[in-house]
Write a protein that holds these residues in place. Structure first.
Motif, PDB file in Angstrom:
ATOM      1  N   VAL A  75      24.320  38.700  32.949  1.00  0.00           N
ATOM      2  CA  VAL A  75      24.040  39.439  31.712  1.00  0.00           C
ATOM      3  C   VAL A  75      22.569  39.858  31.695  1.00  0.00           C
ATOM      4  CG1 VAL A  75      23.858  39.210  29.196  1.00  0.00           C
ATOM      5  CG2 VAL A  75      25.924  38.453  30.372  1.00  0.00           C
ATOM      6  N   ALA A  76      21.677  38.948  32.082  1.00  0.00           N
ATOM      7  CA  ALA A  76      20.251  39.281  32.118  1.00  0.00           C
ATOM      8  C   ALA A  76      19.974  40.382  33.135  1.00  0.00           C
ATOM      9  CB  ALA A  76      19.427  38.035  32.436  1.00  0.00           C
ATOM     10  N   CYS A  77      20.598  40.298  34.308  1.00  0.00           N
ATOM     11  CA  CYS A  77      20.387  41.317  35.342  1.00  0.00           C
ATOM     12  C   CYS A  77      20.987  42.661  34.943  1.00  0.00           C
ATOM     13  CB  CYS A  77      20.983  40.859  36.676  1.00  0.00           C
ATOM     14  SG  CYS A  77      20.050  39.554  37.486  1.00  0.00           S
ATOM     15  N   ALA A  78      22.140  42.637  34.300  1.00  0.00           N
ATOM     16  CA  ALA A  78      22.794  43.884  33.907  1.00  0.00           C
ATOM     17  C   ALA A  78      21.952  44.663  32.904  1.00  0.00           C
ATOM     18  CB  ALA A  78      24.183  43.601  33.329  1.00  0.00           C
ATOM     19  N   ALA A 125      24.942  41.829  42.878  1.00  0.00           N
ATOM     20  CA  ALA A 125      25.753  41.309  41.777  1.00  0.00           C
ATOM     21  C   ALA A 125      26.351  42.435  40.940  1.00  0.00           C
ATOM     22  CB  ALA A 125      24.910  40.379  40.913  1.00  0.00           C
ATOM     23  N   LEU A 126      26.633  43.562  41.553  1.00  0.00           N
ATOM     24  CA  LEU A 126      27.181  44.708  40.834  1.00  0.00           C
ATOM     25  C   LEU A 126      28.690  44.817  40.994  1.00  0.00           C
ATOM     26  CD1 LEU A 126      24.450  47.291  41.864  1.00  0.00           C
ATOM     27  CD2 LEU A 126      24.524  45.886  39.797  1.00  0.00           C
ATOM     28  N   ASP A 127      29.228  44.104  41.955  1.00  0.00           N
ATOM     29  CA  ASP A 127      30.663  44.175  42.225  1.00  0.00           C
ATOM     30  C   ASP A 127      31.296  42.786  42.180  1.00  0.00           C
ATOM     31  OD1 ASP A 127      30.700  46.957  42.702  1.00  0.00           O
ATOM     32  OD2 ASP A 127      30.081  46.647  44.772  1.00  0.00           O
ATOM     33  N   ARG A 134      41.566  40.253  46.999  1.00  0.00           N
ATOM     34  CA  ARG A 134      40.396  40.994  47.491  1.00  0.00           C
ATOM     35  C   ARG A 134      40.176  42.324  46.762  1.00  0.00           C
ATOM     36  NH1 ARG A 134      37.583  37.181  49.601  1.00  0.00           N
ATOM     37  NH2 ARG A 134      36.351  38.568  50.866  1.00  0.00           N
ATOM     38  N   GLN A 135      40.879  42.558  45.651  1.00  0.00           N
ATOM     39  CA  GLN A 135      40.674  43.764  44.843  1.00  0.00           C
ATOM     40  C   GLN A 135      39.235  43.785  44.339  1.00  0.00           C
ATOM     41  OE1 GLN A 135      42.784  46.340  44.099  1.00  0.00           O
ATOM     42  NE2 GLN A 135      41.124  47.298  42.964  1.00  0.00           N
ATOM     43  N   ARG A 136      38.583  44.953  44.385  1.00  0.00           N
ATOM     44  CA  ARG A 136      37.192  45.081  43.981  1.00  0.00           C
ATOM     45  C   ARG A 136      37.092  45.672  42.572  1.00  0.00           C
ATOM     46  NH1 ARG A 136      34.739  43.384  47.694  1.00  0.00           N
ATOM     47  NH2 ARG A 136      32.803  44.062  48.536  1.00  0.00           N
ATOM     48  N   PHE A 137      36.076  45.204  41.830  1.00  0.00           N
ATOM     49  CA  PHE A 137      35.824  45.649  40.462  1.00  0.00           C
ATOM     50  C   PHE A 137      34.327  45.807  40.263  1.00  0.00           C
ATOM     51  CE2 PHE A 137      39.495  42.836  40.506  1.00  0.00           C
ATOM     52  CZ  PHE A 137      40.459  43.628  39.923  1.00  0.00           C
ATOM     53  N   GLU A 138      33.949  46.581  39.258  1.00  0.00           N
ATOM     54  CA  GLU A 138      32.537  46.704  38.905  1.00  0.00           C
ATOM     55  C   GLU A 138      32.178  45.631  37.886  1.00  0.00           C
ATOM     56  OE1 GLU A 138      31.212  50.568  37.787  1.00  0.00           O
ATOM     57  OE2 GLU A 138      32.239  51.516  39.479  1.00  0.00           O
ATOM     58  N   VAL A 139      31.090  44.945  38.135  1.00  0.00           N
ATOM     59  CA  VAL A 139      30.689  43.845  37.272  1.00  0.00           C
ATOM     60  C   VAL A 139      30.199  44.331  35.914  1.00  0.00           C
ATOM     61  CG1 VAL A 139      28.274  43.627  37.977  1.00  0.00           C
ATOM     62  CG2 VAL A 139      29.575  41.592  37.365  1.00  0.00           C
ATOM     63  N   GLY A 140      29.623  45.512  35.854  1.00  0.00           N
ATOM     64  CA  GLY A 140      29.115  46.023  34.588  1.00  0.00           C
ATOM     65  C   GLY A 140      30.166  46.060  33.503  1.00  0.00           C
ATOM     66  N   ASP A 141      31.384  46.418  33.861  1.00  0.00           N
ATOM     67  CA  ASP A 141      32.462  46.453  32.877  1.00  0.00           C
ATOM     68  C   ASP A 141      32.735  45.060  32.320  1.00  0.00           C
ATOM     69  OD1 ASP A 141      32.728  49.167  33.343  1.00  0.00           O
ATOM     70  OD2 ASP A 141      34.276  48.871  34.873  1.00  0.00           O
ATOM     71  N   LEU A 142      32.702  44.073  33.180  1.00  0.00           N
ATOM     72  CA  LEU A 142      32.967  42.704  32.756  1.00  0.00           C
ATOM     73  C   LEU A 142      31.864  42.193  31.831  1.00  0.00           C
ATOM     74  CD1 LEU A 142      34.710  40.129  33.038  1.00  0.00           C
ATOM     75  CD2 LEU A 142      33.301  39.541  35.002  1.00  0.00           C
ATOM     76  N   VAL A 163      38.077  35.341  40.223  1.00  0.00           N
ATOM     77  CA  VAL A 163      37.199  36.466  40.533  1.00  0.00           C
ATOM     78  C   VAL A 163      35.826  35.894  40.847  1.00  0.00           C
ATOM     79  CG1 VAL A 163      36.036  38.485  39.530  1.00  0.00           C
ATOM     80  CG2 VAL A 163      38.428  38.073  39.040  1.00  0.00           C
ATOM     81  N   ARG A 164      35.130  36.523  41.766  1.00  0.00           N
ATOM     82  CA  ARG A 164      33.758  36.109  42.042  1.00  0.00           C
ATOM     83  C   ARG A 164      32.883  37.316  42.312  1.00  0.00           C
ATOM     84  NH1 ARG A 164      32.006  33.327  47.432  1.00  0.00           N
ATOM     85  NH2 ARG A 164      30.228  34.622  46.975  1.00  0.00           N
ATOM     86  N   LEU A 165      31.579  37.115  42.148  1.00  0.00           N
ATOM     87  CA  LEU A 165      30.617  38.154  42.473  1.00  0.00           C
ATOM     88  C   LEU A 165      30.581  38.342  43.982  1.00  0.00           C
ATOM     89  CD1 LEU A 165      27.657  37.144  40.150  1.00  0.00           C
ATOM     90  CD2 LEU A 165      29.124  39.134  39.892  1.00  0.00           C
ATOM     91  N   ASP A 166      30.337  39.558  44.403  1.00  0.00           N
ATOM     92  CA  ASP A 166      30.269  39.866  45.825  1.00  0.00           C
ATOM     93  C   ASP A 166      28.857  39.596  46.348  1.00  0.00           C
ATOM     94  OD1 ASP A 166      30.983  40.654  48.329  1.00  0.00           O
ATOM     95  OD2 ASP A 166      31.104  42.790  47.874  1.00  0.00           O
ATOM     96  N   VAL A 167      28.472  38.320  46.304  1.00  0.00           N
ATOM     97  CA  VAL A 167      27.167  37.883  46.789  1.00  0.00           C
ATOM     98  C   VAL A 167      27.363  36.675  47.701  1.00  0.00           C
ATOM     99  CG1 VAL A 167      25.925  38.690  44.745  1.00  0.00           C
ATOM    100  CG2 VAL A 167      26.727  36.336  44.834  1.00  0.00           C
ATOM    101  N   VAL A 168      26.368  36.423  48.519  1.00  0.00           N
ATOM    102  CA  VAL A 168      26.369  35.222  49.347  1.00  0.00           C
ATOM    103  C   VAL A 168      25.779  34.104  48.497  1.00  0.00           C
ATOM    104  CG1 VAL A 168      25.502  34.138  51.445  1.00  0.00           C
ATOM    105  CG2 VAL A 168      26.116  36.567  51.453  1.00  0.00           C
ATOM    106  N   LEU A 169      26.599  33.114  48.153  1.00  0.00           N
ATOM    107  CA  LEU A 169      26.131  31.976  47.382  1.00  0.00           C
ATOM    108  C   LEU A 169      25.331  31.045  48.284  1.00  0.00           C
ATOM    109  CD1 LEU A 169      29.429  31.215  45.438  1.00  0.00           C
ATOM    110  CD2 LEU A 169      27.363  32.302  44.522  1.00  0.00           C
ATOM    111  N   PHE A 170      24.593  30.113  47.671  1.00  0.00           N
ATOM    112  CA  PHE A 170      23.900  29.113  48.469  1.00  0.00           C
ATOM    113  C   PHE A 170      24.931  28.406  49.341  1.00  0.00           C
ATOM    114  CE2 PHE A 170      20.982  29.578  44.871  1.00  0.00           C
ATOM    115  CZ  PHE A 170      19.798  29.766  45.544  1.00  0.00           C
ATOM    116  N   GLU A 171      24.532  28.034  50.532  1.00  0.00           N
ATOM    117  CA  GLU A 171      25.375  27.438  51.568  1.00  0.00           C
ATOM    118  C   GLU A 171      26.217  28.475  52.289  1.00  0.00           C
ATOM    119  OE1 GLU A 171      27.874  24.551  49.660  1.00  0.00           O
ATOM    120  OE2 GLU A 171      26.266  23.095  49.475  1.00  0.00           O
TER     121      GLU A 171
END
Length: 176
Positions: A75-78, A125-127, A134-142, A163-171
């Motif tokens: 939310v802060a990044c968006a 963190a936009l998708d 594996r369906q893709r969505f835009e995070v802004g809508d969420l 659902v998860r953000l399309d980012v590499v998490l720690f580890e």
């Protein structure tokens, strides 16, 4: 100036500007600092380090815990806007077509500033994507649809799975 026409200096300028953008990012998004600080302060309440909560292991075991903080940070990044350093890098790229920006930040601010030659090492963190289908969505809508942290992690609109953000998490491993 080097014998190759100054390319060494230009590459160093791009590197330094990249370091500068990362350092100033939190300071120049002052409107969102309170939200981000609240999210990070709450991590201490959980008794876990940010690296642990935002890890692939925790996401696999307790996705609701990871999402609690991903949501607040998202939310802060968006709502954030590129700062002067992001804009300067985009302008440098426009003037010098061989400049590329390489970042580990997942906030999407380099994209928002207009950077075209961009390598986002940890993704952005936009998708979102459904973990099962594996369906893709835009995070802004969420993030725009919800104003409070959900009680559960978001579910895929297609398959009903997580659902998860399309980012590499720690580890997590960086993609090839």
């Amino acid at each position: 100036v080097s014998a190759n026409g100054g390319n060494w200096l230009e590459s160093r300028m791009a590197h330094l500007a990249g370091q500068f953008a990362g350092i100033l990012q939190v300071e120049t998004t002052a409107d969102n600092v309170g939200q981000l600080q609240s999210a990070l302060a709450a991590l201490a309440d959980e008794g876990l380090a940010i690296e642990e909560i935002l890890s692939a292991t925790t996401f696999a075991r307790q996705p609701e815990l990871t999402w609690k903080y991903l949501w607040q940070i998202g939310v802060a990044c968006a709502a954030a806007a590129p700062n002067a350093a992001h804009l300067a890098l985009a302008e440098l790229e426009r003037r010098k077509p061989n400049v590329w920006v390489i970042t580990q930040n997942v906030d999407g601010l380099h994209r928002a500033a207009g950077t075209q030659h961009l390598v986002e090492l940890r993704g952005h963190a936009l998708d979102l994507f459904g973990t099962a289908c594996r369906q893709r969505f835009e995070v802004g809508d969420l993030f725009r649809a919800e104003t409070e942290t959900p009680e559960f992690h978001p579910l895929c609109w297609e398959c009903g799975g997580g659902v998860r953000l399309d980012v590499v998490l720690f580890e997590g491993l960086l993609p090839d």
